[in-house]
Design an enzyme around this catalytic site. Sequence first.
Site, PDB file in Angstrom:
ATOM      1  N   ARG A  33      39.537  25.883 -22.141  1.00 42.30           N
ATOM      2  CA  ARG A  33      40.284  24.746 -21.598  1.00 42.30           C
ATOM      3  C   ARG A  33      41.541  25.234 -20.919  1.00 42.30           C
ATOM      4  NH1 ARG A  33      39.629  21.647 -27.188  1.00 42.30           N
ATOM      5  NH2 ARG A  33      40.458  23.680 -27.667  1.00 42.30           N
TER       6      ARG A  33
ATOM      7  N   ASP B 169      44.996  25.412 -18.813  1.00 40.76           N
ATOM      8  CA  ASP B 169      46.175  24.545 -18.720  1.00 40.76           C
ATOM      9  C   ASP B 169      46.427  24.112 -17.281  1.00 40.76           C
ATOM     10  OD1 ASP B 169      47.088  24.533 -21.409  1.00 40.76           O
ATOM     11  OD2 ASP B 169      47.781  26.607 -21.161  1.00 40.76           O
TER      12      ASP B 169
ATOM     13  N   ARG C 251      49.182  34.571 -20.839  1.00 39.81           N
ATOM     14  CA  ARG C 251      50.471  34.391 -20.155  1.00 39.81           C
ATOM     15  C   ARG C 251      51.625  34.957 -20.978  1.00 39.81           C
ATOM     16  NH1 ARG C 251      50.121  28.210 -19.073  1.00 39.81           N
ATOM     17  NH2 ARG C 251      52.312  28.488 -18.491  1.00 39.81           N
TER      18      ARG C 251
END
Lengths: 256, 256
Positions: free
Chosen positions: A61, A63, A209
Amino acid sequence: MTINRYKLVLEYDGGNFCGWQKQAISQEKTLKNHLPSIERTLETAIFKLIKESPKLFCAGRTDAGVHAWGQVIHFDLNKKFSPYKLTHAINSYLNQSNLITKDGEVVDENFHARFSATKRHYRYIIINRRARPIIDKDRVWHVPVPLDIQKMQEGAALLLGTHDFSSFRDAQCQSKSAIRTISSLLINKEEDKIIIEISAKSFLHHMVRNIVGTLVKIGINKIPANSILEILAAKNRPASGPNAPAYGLYFLKVEY
Amino acid sequence: MTINRYKLVLEYDGGNFCGWQKQAISQEKTLKNHLPSIERTLETAIFKLIKESPKLFCAGRTDAGVHAWGQVIHFDLNKKFSPYKLTHAINSYLNQSNLITKDGEVVDENFHARFSATKRHYRYIIINRRARPIIDKDRVWHVPVPLDIQKMQEGAALLLGTHDFSSFRDAQCQSKSAIRTISSLLINKEEDKIIIEISAKSFLHHMVRNIVGTLVKIGINKIPANSILEILAAKNRPASGPNAPAYGLYFLKVEY
């Protein structure tokens, strides 16, 4: 009744969506400048096409802002289609969106886009120069300060293998265990870009990230490369670097 | 009086401009959906900054839609600046445009962006797959039919060296001679992209795009690779393939 299970490969420009997951419609319309979710955009296209509303399952999923070269999803339909015709027809309903199905196949009912995945590959692109990006605007993270790639590579090497990645997971991550195994983490320079490729069976929320943000902190000499060891040992999110911007991240490929 | 000659390296997104060359203002406002020229955009920024209107000379006048990674220009100013400060100040006036100066230096008065160039490098990017491009929208030529790269490479090899390129020049090309020397012509596949890199001291008008269009005609098996020999011998534009779209072309680099 026979299940007709379809696997699709998706490409999308994350900047045009509020992320994979659909929100309540009322919320989706007010959130993030009215950007739609990828899930709902696709659901709408499938419903327009075949008047069925299958539940969509994705490999990861993503972002808001995160791009996909090769997101994988699966869903079940009552009707039987050739994958070639199905993807073509779905694409014709996606014509105005920044999303497309690149590939499709019929899979057996044991296939699961999320749980059958054996490896996920992400790419992160940094443009490392003084001038802001023009051609790659909204596609790369602009770091104007020179990055020491060799130090970043030294730091990356310490992340390889199996560790508790608690320091690199978002506070909202719902995974029970923070143990993950990074099987590959490569950093290369191509012209003024620095390209980070990272592979694992699965990742924690924001893990890629947070790793990139930490490697950049090493690259600008704010922390030494071997501080990765302390960060891992801390098992505490504030120990690592900042979360790198979503728009530099690409969900590249999933292996099954 | 001393001449202060500056050399700048520019990056721009060609889709936002009517090309390098400025038109009469009245014309520029009506042409191509009101897109400005790169030349006038830069002139305006320089004038706002230092109230001088130098004539700008570029290494290659790119057409509408053609992108630049490394266009080179030069101009003379009465005032003396450090190149670092000059490029930074110009960029602050280019903030809203899809154009930036990546680099700047003071050069001596014999330097000429166009005439001193010893080699120009272009890149052409094709996306070769069924699905239309999303992440690379407006940045690549979408060829949905499979291309035979090996045949394209065979054709490319026949273009290397010195030839009369009349068959690959635009009818409006103003160059006296059509003799040019291609020093390098490489075709590589990276994921679903085909990347063509071509270098020469100089090119004729539309020469790169006409070469790409012809190589694609070979790649889809419409003509054999060795038809390049007949096309060159014909010295006649209709003998070659179509002009590939501008938005797949990048002016990469200039050597001096």
